[in-house]
Design a protein around this motif. Structure first.
Motif, short mmCIF file in Angstrom:
data_model
loop_
_atom_site.label_atom_id
_atom_site.label_comp_id
_atom_site.label_asym_id
_atom_site.label_seq_id
_atom_site.Cartn_x
_atom_site.Cartn_y
_atom_site.Cartn_z
N SER A 97 41.63 39.26 48.68
CA SER A 97 42.61 40.20 48.14
C SER A 97 43.53 40.72 49.24
O SER A 97 44.75 40.80 49.05
N LEU A 98 42.96 41.05 50.39
CA LEU A 98 43.78 41.52 51.52
C LEU A 98 44.72 40.43 52.00
O LEU A 98 45.89 40.67 52.31
N LYS A 99 44.22 39.20 52.08
CA LYS A 99 45.05 38.07 52.53
C LYS A 99 46.21 37.83 51.57
O LYS A 99 47.28 37.38 51.97
N ALA A 100 45.97 38.13 50.28
CA ALA A 100 47.02 37.92 49.27
C ALA A 100 48.00 39.10 49.22
O ALA A 100 48.95 39.08 48.44
N GLY A 101 47.79 40.11 50.06
CA GLY A 101 48.72 41.23 50.12
C GLY A 101 48.28 42.45 49.36
O GLY A 101 48.99 43.46 49.32
N TYR A 102 47.10 42.40 48.72
CA TYR A 102 46.60 43.55 47.99
C TYR A 102 45.79 44.46 48.93
O TYR A 102 45.43 44.06 50.04
N THR A 103 45.51 45.67 48.47
CA THR A 103 44.74 46.60 49.30
C THR A 103 43.29 46.68 48.84
O THR A 103 42.55 47.53 49.30
N GLY A 104 42.88 45.80 47.93
CA GLY A 104 41.50 45.79 47.48
C GLY A 104 41.40 45.56 45.98
O GLY A 104 42.41 45.35 45.30
N ASN A 105 40.16 45.57 45.49
CA ASN A 105 39.87 45.36 44.07
C ASN A 105 38.97 46.46 43.56
O ASN A 105 38.15 46.99 44.31
N VAL A 106 39.08 46.77 42.29
CA VAL A 106 38.12 47.67 41.64
C VAL A 106 38.04 47.30 40.16
O VAL A 106 39.05 47.04 39.52
N SER A 107 36.81 47.25 39.66
CA SER A 107 36.57 46.91 38.26
C SER A 107 35.86 48.07 37.58
O SER A 107 34.81 48.52 38.04
N VAL A 108 36.43 48.54 36.48
CA VAL A 108 35.90 49.69 35.76
C VAL A 108 35.51 49.26 34.35
O VAL A 108 36.22 48.48 33.72
N GLY A 109 34.40 49.79 33.86
CA GLY A 109 34.00 49.59 32.48
C GLY A 109 34.01 50.92 31.75
O GLY A 109 33.63 51.94 32.32
N ALA A 110 34.46 50.94 30.50
CA ALA A 110 34.54 52.20 29.76
C ALA A 110 34.30 51.98 28.28
O ALA A 110 34.64 50.93 27.73
N ILE A 111 33.71 52.98 27.64
CA ILE A 111 33.63 52.99 26.19
C ILE A 111 35.01 53.39 25.64
O ILE A 111 35.88 53.81 26.40
N ALA A 112 35.18 53.27 24.34
CA ALA A 112 36.53 53.35 23.75
C ALA A 112 37.25 54.67 24.00
O ALA A 112 38.42 54.68 24.39
#
Length: 324
Positions: A97-112
């Motif tokens: 992700s950093l190599k592609a120019g992003y500052t990181g990743n985050v994945s969130v799960g949520a109910i409706a």
């Protein structure tokens, strides 16, 4: 550093290949199939396992007539091998992700409910301040989300914990209770009758969560507790996109979280029925793992969620988390 002061895995020269083999044997139940899955010969796989068992001085798998089964020692190693390999995989994704120019990743799960109210506010703030943080959201039931969290496929959850859930290695901070209500398409005939009775609701056609879900159970119990049969004309689904389209094209009713209903009502998609349902839902909160370090991107998300929770729910949450 002396040989004895080194960690055991350093003294043993533990190989990632051995960790992968543990997981493969656990999944395949057989060292032959495990070796095939890792593209190695069976003798090589047997030697890797034998070396690991001799070094640890324990038996990791029982050799059965038709396969292999992890011992208690093996279950411990498999659990930590899964964590270690997942962590290495996450390191690779963060670097990519950093190599592609992003500052990181985050994945969130949520109910409706919070997915419709809390998450948009938190994510929009992050998008303004950290435009190159790659964010993803999965909206599902609490059971599914907790399973994904255990598999290291999600970093943070906004979900519920019930008595049946394994709360070990989890942090939970309560946010709010989730109210539910009934909705119908604008212009539905039932909206012209004032407050509908339970008899009218029992006779109506409904779009409901799948059988086995908490809301479905409590919805049916609402009728059974007063001697009525639950609605029989039902469509089961958890897909909100289908639900709204079905409401538009039929006289079905649906039971949804109040936050979702208000969103639909504000956009003219549905109308809220003027009736209070007794099938309440339990409180939900922010859930993370105690045995997993949050990445910088996940820490940014956690802070944004807690800041947004102060506005949405009036809840002030400290950044430090309290174990369940």
């Amino acid at each position: 550093m002396s040989q004895q002061s080194k960690p055991w895995f350093a003294r043993a020269r533990l190989k990632t290949r051995q960790l992968m083999l543990l997981l493969a044997i656990d999944e395949e139940g057989n060292i032959h199939r495990a070796a095939d899955a890792l593209n190695m010969s069976q003798p090589a796989a047997s030697k890797l396992l034998k070396d690991l068992e001799e070094m640890m001085e324990v038996t990791l798998f029982e050799r059965l007539p038709r396969g292999m089964r992890a011992t208690w020692y093996g279950e411990i190693m498999i659990r930590h091998a899964r964590i270690a390999l997942s962590s290495l995989g996450e390191a690779g994704r963060e670097i990519d992700s950093l190599k592609a120019g992003y500052t990181g990743n985050v994945s969130v799960g949520a109910i409706a409910g919070p997915a419709m109210t809390l998450l948009p506010m938190a994510m929009s703030r992050i998008a303004d301040e950290y435009p190159l943080l790659r964010m993803s959201l999965l909206m599902e039931s609490s059971d599914v989300l907790l399973e994904r969290l255990a598999q290291n496929k999600l970093d943070i959850l906004i979900a519920r914990l019930f008595a049946r859930h394994d709360k070990r290695n989890l942090h939970y901070q309560a946010l709010a209770e989730e109210q539910v209500c009934a909705i119908a398409r604008p212009g539905h005939p039932i909206l012209e009758t004032g407050t509908p009775s339970l008899d009218q609701l029992a006779a109506a056609a409904w779009i409901l969560p799948p059988a086995g879900s908490v809301l479905r159970h409590r919805f049916e119990l609402m009728f059974q507790s007063v001697g009525l049969d639950p609605p029989r004309r039902i469509i089961e689904t958890s897909a909100l996109v289908f639900l709204t389209k079905m409401l538009e094209q039929s006289d079905h009713l649906a039971v949804v979280p109040v936050d979702v209903a208000r969103h639909y009502a504000d956009h003219g998609i549905a109308a809220i029925l003027p009736v209070e349902l007794s099938c309440k839902m339990d409180a939900f909160g922010i859930i993370t793992r105690t045995d997993w370090l949050l990445s910088p991107g996940a820490q940014i998300m956690l802070k944004a969620l807690k800041d947004a929770a102060a506005s949405v729910y009036g809840v002030q949450l400290p950044m430090e988390e309290v174990p369940v």
